[in-house]
Design an enzyme around this catalytic site. Structure first.
Site, PDB file in Angstrom:
ATOM      1  N   ASP A  26      11.865  78.740 -17.816  1.00 28.17           N
ATOM      2  CA  ASP A  26      11.416  77.364 -17.594  1.00 28.17           C
ATOM      3  C   ASP A  26      10.860  76.742 -18.878  1.00 28.17           C
ATOM      4  O   ASP A  26      10.309  77.437 -19.728  1.00 28.17           O
ATOM      5  CB  ASP A  26      10.331  77.373 -16.500  1.00 28.17           C
ATOM      6  CG  ASP A  26      10.103  75.990 -15.913  1.00 28.17           C
ATOM      7  OD1 ASP A  26      10.995  75.128 -16.037  1.00 28.17           O
ATOM      8  OD2 ASP A  26       9.028  75.776 -15.326  1.00 28.17           O
ATOM      9  N   ASN A  74      18.262  72.570  -8.391  1.00 27.03           N
ATOM     10  CA  ASN A  74      18.545  71.873  -9.663  1.00 27.03           C
ATOM     11  C   ASN A  74      19.757  70.941  -9.574  1.00 27.03           C
ATOM     12  O   ASN A  74      19.950  70.085 -10.437  1.00 27.03           O
ATOM     13  CB  ASN A  74      18.737  72.869 -10.819  1.00 27.03           C
ATOM     14  CG  ASN A  74      17.461  73.566 -11.273  1.00 27.03           C
ATOM     15  OD1 ASN A  74      17.495  74.697 -11.743  1.00 27.03           O
ATOM     16  ND2 ASN A  74      16.320  72.904 -11.150  1.00 27.03           N
TER      17      ASN A  74
HETATM   18  C1  IPE Z   1      13.009  76.958 -11.785  1.00 26.94           C
HETATM   19  O1  IPE Z   1      12.619  75.966 -12.669  1.00 26.94           O
HETATM   20  C2  IPE Z   1      14.500  77.140 -11.830  1.00 26.94           C
HETATM   21  C3  IPE Z   1      15.028  77.715 -13.069  1.00 26.94           C
HETATM   22  C4  IPE Z   1      14.331  78.156 -14.071  1.00 26.94           C
HETATM   23  C5  IPE Z   1      16.458  77.811 -13.131  1.00 26.94           C
HETATM   24  P1  IPE Z   1      12.397  74.463 -12.181  1.00 26.94           P
HETATM   25  O2  IPE Z   1      11.968  73.709 -13.371  1.00 26.94           O
HETATM   26  O3  IPE Z   1      13.604  73.979 -11.477  1.00 26.94           O
HETATM   27  O4  IPE Z   1      11.227  74.635 -11.122  1.00 26.94           O
HETATM   28  P2  IPE Z   1      10.102  73.608 -10.665  1.00 26.94           P
HETATM   29  O5  IPE Z   1      10.806  72.332 -10.317  1.00 26.94           O
HETATM   30  O6  IPE Z   1       9.190  73.443 -11.819  1.00 26.94           O
HETATM   31  O7  IPE Z   1       9.449  74.273  -9.509  1.00 26.94           O
HETATM   32  C1  IPE Z   2      14.498  75.361 -17.233  1.00 26.43           C
HETATM   33  O1  IPE Z   2      13.972  74.311 -17.966  1.00 26.43           O
HETATM   34  C2  IPE Z   2      15.988  75.308 -17.099  1.00 26.43           C
HETATM   35  C3  IPE Z   2      16.460  74.864 -15.785  1.00 26.43           C
HETATM   36  C4  IPE Z   2      15.722  74.697 -14.722  1.00 26.43           C
HETATM   37  C5  IPE Z   2      17.873  74.572 -15.680  1.00 26.43           C
HETATM   38  P1  IPE Z   2      13.649  72.910 -17.304  1.00 26.43           P
HETATM   39  O2  IPE Z   2      14.858  72.062 -17.413  1.00 26.43           O
HETATM   40  O3  IPE Z   2      13.117  73.078 -15.925  1.00 26.43           O
HETATM   41  O4  IPE Z   2      12.536  72.370 -18.277  1.00 26.43           O
HETATM   42  P2  IPE Z   2      11.169  71.673 -17.875  1.00 26.43           P
HETATM   43  O5  IPE Z   2      10.484  72.562 -16.885  1.00 26.43           O
HETATM   44  O6  IPE Z   2      11.522  70.341 -17.310  1.00 26.43           O
HETATM   45  O7  IPE Z   2      10.423  71.575 -19.177  1.00 26.43           O
HETATM   46 MG    MG Z   3      11.229  73.297 -15.153  1.00 24.04          MG
END
Ligand code: IPE
Ligand code: IPE
Ligand code: MG
Length: 253
Positions: A26, A74
């Site tokens: 994340d 996502n």
């Molecule tokens: C969790 O991250 C999913 C992945 C790392 C693929 P998200 O960014 O989607 O989770 P939330 O929205 O912060 O819970």
């Molecule tokens: C994790 O990074 C990757 C995926 C969930 C695909 P994020 O895209 O969630 O990045 P933040 O949490 O918005 O910084």
């Molecule tokens: Mg995230």
């Protein structure tokens, strides 16, 4: 690799290792936004972290590494971000193919894979098939993955078996349910790491993490490299796992 990283790897290798590590990758978007860049640049940099930590885990001798790359939820992100992520996944599968095969890694995937566009599914299925007999490490990509979705799928599978007369409802236990999970052939997840300072599970390996150790790293995923992975493994090695027990049954990881 710096001398100190290689020394630390040797020290981590000498102690009990988690057999299966899961990483909630994340913080890519925030990494890019902090620089005033498009979010996709964060995902691109994050794929460099994927390469580095996979190599490091393989060197140390971790048997199973599961990377949460794209959740079932996502899909609700803006279409341009989703499309960019799918393109990066395709690039990853094509560019890393040789390295995965040369290192004896078995590439695996869990999630609602049918939802993936063929530009991702085709190279994924090909690499999965050609690497199927590799035994050095299993690298599982959680793609279009959700723990609840997985449990619903397993429940449906069991119900179908009962309906078909192949199983009695009274015969359903933990083993029968675990066998219907997408992770059926993986060991229990010993360590779950989440990067970016968030303290939540976000639908990752809900069943499998019942007795996992959790380590939360402050680094945003693009900044999470070998040294940060070693920090998490060292934190794991300082833990005492209890599994609900007391006394002599209590064991170090
Ligand atoms: C969790 O991250 C999913 C992945 C790392 C693929 P998200 O960014 O989607 O989770 P939330 O929205 O912060 O819970
Ligand atoms: C994790 O990074 C990757 C995926 C969930 C695909 P994020 O895209 O969630 O990045 P933040 O949490 O918005 O910084
Ligand atoms: Mg995230």
């Amino acid at each position: 690799m710096s001398e100190s990283t290689s020394q630390r790897e040797q020290q981590v290798k000498a102690k009990p290792l988690p057999r299966h590590v899961g990483i909630i990758m994340d913080g890519n978007g925030r990494w890019a936004e902090a620089k005033g860049w498009p979010r996709l640049e964060g995902h691109r940099e994050g794929s460099k972290s994927v390469k580095e930590i996979t190599r490091c885990a393989r060197r140390i001798g971790i048997q199973a590494l599961t990377l949460y790359a794209f959740s079932a939820q996502n899909w609700t992100r803006p279409p341009t971000e989703v499309a960019g992520l799918m393109e990066l996944l395709r690039e990853y599968l094509i560019k890393e193919r040789a390295e995965i095969l040369d290192n004896g890694i078995r590439l695996n995937a869990v999630g609602e894979l049918a939802r993936l566009p063929s530009q991702v599914r085709d190279p994924l299925e090909e690499l999965r098939a050609v690497s199927a007999k590799n035994t050095q490490m299993v690298l599982t990509l959680a793609l279009s993955y959700g723990g609840r979705e997985e449990l619903v799928h397993a429940a449906r599978k069991l119900a179908m078996k009962v309906e078909a007369g192949q199983l009695k409802a009274s015969e359903i236990g933990e083993q029968q349910l675990a066998a219907e999970l997408w992770t059926a052939d993986l060991p229990a997840v010993d360590l779950v790491i989440r990067t970016s300072g968030e303290h939540r599970i976000s639908n990752f390996l809900l069943w499998q993490s019942a007795y996992s150790e959790f380590v939360f790293a402050d680094a945003l995923f693009p900044d999470f490299r070998s040294s940060q992975l070693l920090d998490c493994l060292e934190a794991y090695q300082r833990r005492e796992r209890r599994f609900g027990q007391v006394g002599p049954a209590v064991r170090a990881p």
